[in-house]
Motif scaffolding. Structure first.
Motif, PDB file in Angstrom:
ATOM      1  N   LEU A 188       0.832  -1.207   0.000  1.00 46.37           N
ATOM      2  CA  LEU A 188       0.000   0.000   0.000  1.00 46.37           C
ATOM      3  C   LEU A 188       0.871   1.263   0.000  1.00 46.37           C
ATOM      4  O   LEU A 188       0.582   2.218  -0.715  1.00 46.37           O
ATOM      5  N   GLU A 189       1.925   1.255   0.792  1.00 48.00           N
ATOM      6  CA  GLU A 189       2.820   2.419   0.830  1.00 48.00           C
ATOM      7  C   GLU A 189       3.524   2.612  -0.502  1.00 48.00           C
ATOM      8  O   GLU A 189       3.757   3.745  -0.932  1.00 48.00           O
ATOM      9  N   HIS A 190       3.841   1.519  -1.190  1.00 48.17           N
ATOM     10  CA  HIS A 190       4.435   1.608  -2.522  1.00 48.17           C
ATOM     11  C   HIS A 190       3.491   2.324  -3.495  1.00 48.17           C
ATOM     12  O   HIS A 190       3.939   3.017  -4.407  1.00 48.17           O
ATOM     13  N   GLU A 191       2.204   2.165  -3.281  1.00 46.56           N
ATOM     14  CA  GLU A 191       1.195   2.814  -4.130  1.00 46.56           C
ATOM     15  C   GLU A 191       0.884   4.240  -3.668  1.00 46.56           C
ATOM     16  O   GLU A 191      -0.026   4.879  -4.178  1.00 46.56           O
ATOM     17  N   GLY A 192       1.605   4.716  -2.645  1.00 45.29           N
ATOM     18  CA  GLY A 192       1.427   6.083  -2.174  1.00 45.29           C
ATOM     19  C   GLY A 192       0.335   6.267  -1.139  1.00 45.29           C
ATOM     20  O   GLY A 192      -0.116   7.383  -0.888  1.00 45.29           O
ATOM     21  N   ILE A 193      -0.102   5.175  -0.516  1.00 42.63           N
ATOM     22  CA  ILE A 193      -1.163   5.230   0.487  1.00 42.63           C
ATOM     23  C   ILE A 193      -0.525   5.140   1.870  1.00 42.63           C
ATOM     24  O   ILE A 193       0.220   4.205   2.160  1.00 42.63           O
ATOM     25  N   GLU A 194      -0.827   6.107   2.716  1.00 38.65           N
ATOM     26  CA  GLU A 194      -0.294   6.104   4.075  1.00 38.65           C
ATOM     27  C   GLU A 194      -1.070   5.087   4.912  1.00 38.65           C
ATOM     28  O   GLU A 194      -2.299   5.071   4.916  1.00 38.65           O
ATOM     29  N   VAL A 195      -0.335   4.229   5.624  1.00 35.22           N
ATOM     30  CA  VAL A 195      -0.936   3.126   6.366  1.00 35.22           C
ATOM     31  C   VAL A 195      -0.498   3.200   7.824  1.00 35.22           C
ATOM     32  O   VAL A 195       0.653   3.497   8.120  1.00 35.22           O
ATOM     33  N   PHE A 196      -1.440   2.916   8.711  1.00 36.76           N
ATOM     34  CA  PHE A 196      -1.164   2.867  10.139  1.00 36.76           C
ATOM     35  C   PHE A 196      -1.518   1.476  10.646  1.00 36.76           C
ATOM     36  O   PHE A 196      -2.528   0.913  10.266  1.00 36.76           O
ATOM     37  N   MET A 197      -0.655   0.923  11.507  1.00 36.47           N
ATOM     38  CA  MET A 197      -0.880  -0.406  12.070  1.00 36.47           C
ATOM     39  C   MET A 197      -1.238  -0.287  13.538  1.00 36.47           C
ATOM     40  O   MET A 197      -0.747   0.596  14.226  1.00 36.47           O
ATOM     41  N   LYS A 232      -6.268   6.511   5.741  1.00 39.07           N
ATOM     42  CA  LYS A 232      -7.095   7.710   5.811  1.00 39.07           C
ATOM     43  C   LYS A 232      -8.389   7.467   5.047  1.00 39.07           C
ATOM     44  O   LYS A 232      -8.413   6.733   4.053  1.00 39.07           O
ATOM     45  N   ALA A 233      -9.450   8.084   5.505  1.00 39.57           N
ATOM     46  CA  ALA A 233     -10.775   7.862   4.909  1.00 39.57           C
ATOM     47  C   ALA A 233     -10.779   8.148   3.411  1.00 39.57           C
ATOM     48  O   ALA A 233     -11.426   7.424   2.645  1.00 39.57           O
ATOM     49  N   GLU A 234     -10.043   9.154   2.988  1.00 36.97           N
ATOM     50  CA  GLU A 234     -10.039   9.495   1.558  1.00 36.97           C
ATOM     51  C   GLU A 234      -9.247   8.494   0.713  1.00 36.97           C
ATOM     52  O   GLU A 234      -9.353   8.488  -0.514  1.00 36.97           O
ATOM     53  N   ASP A 235      -8.469   7.604   1.349  1.00 36.08           N
ATOM     54  CA  ASP A 235      -7.679   6.607   0.625  1.00 36.08           C
ATOM     55  C   ASP A 235      -8.314   5.225   0.601  1.00 36.08           C
ATOM     56  O   ASP A 235      -7.739   4.291   0.038  1.00 36.08           O
TER      57      ASP A 235
END
Length: 138
Positions: free
Chosen positions: A24-33, A57-60
């Motif tokens: 997901l981060e490779h695709e530019g999406i910020e992820v929280f665990m 994030k909700a927008e992602d």
């Protein structure tokens, strides 16, 4: 008030979550665990607390779901062909461990109860997500 973060997936182990997080981060999406340190410390509580959770994030959410759909989480055979459930024919089949036979149960109780370690014997089976049928690995 609008939710800022949305849970998109939960995993039994942190290692699985890290792989998807990286994609997901490779695709530019910020992820929280969440709960990854708890499960790394004691993997046996994973089911009790709902596993390692990934939030975006909700927008992602829409983009994250598209990426997740592109990652096959279902089992394939040695030729890359999806495994079908013998009961319903669906191809949404996952492999997992089970303690439904006496040998697995005794190994779990001995390993964890007496030695304080993870089980040294584990029985793996396929499980269909459509009809919940469990069947043996060939």
């Amino acid at each position: 008030m609008k939710k800022e973060f949305v849970k998109i997936r939960a995993f039994e182990y942190a290692s699985e979550a890290h792989i998807v997080k990286g994609r997901l981060e490779h695709e530019g999406i910020e992820v929280f665990m969440a709960d990854n340190f708890t499960i790394d410390t004691d993997p046996l509580v994973s089911n009790a607390i709902g596993g390692v959770k990934l939030y975006v994030k909700a927008e992602d959410v829409e983009n994250a779901n598209k990426v997740l759909e592109s990652i096959s989480r279902y089992s394939v055979d040695e030729n890359g062909i999806p495994i079908s459930c013998p009961n319903c024919g669906d191809q949404k089949v996952e492999v997992g461990s089970t303690v439904r036979n006496t040998k697995s149960l005794l190994a779990f109780l001995f390993s964890f109860g007496l030695l304080g370690t993870l089980p040294f014997y584990t029985k793996y089976k396929y499980r269909c997500n459509n009809c919940n049928n469990e069947f043996n690995i060939k």
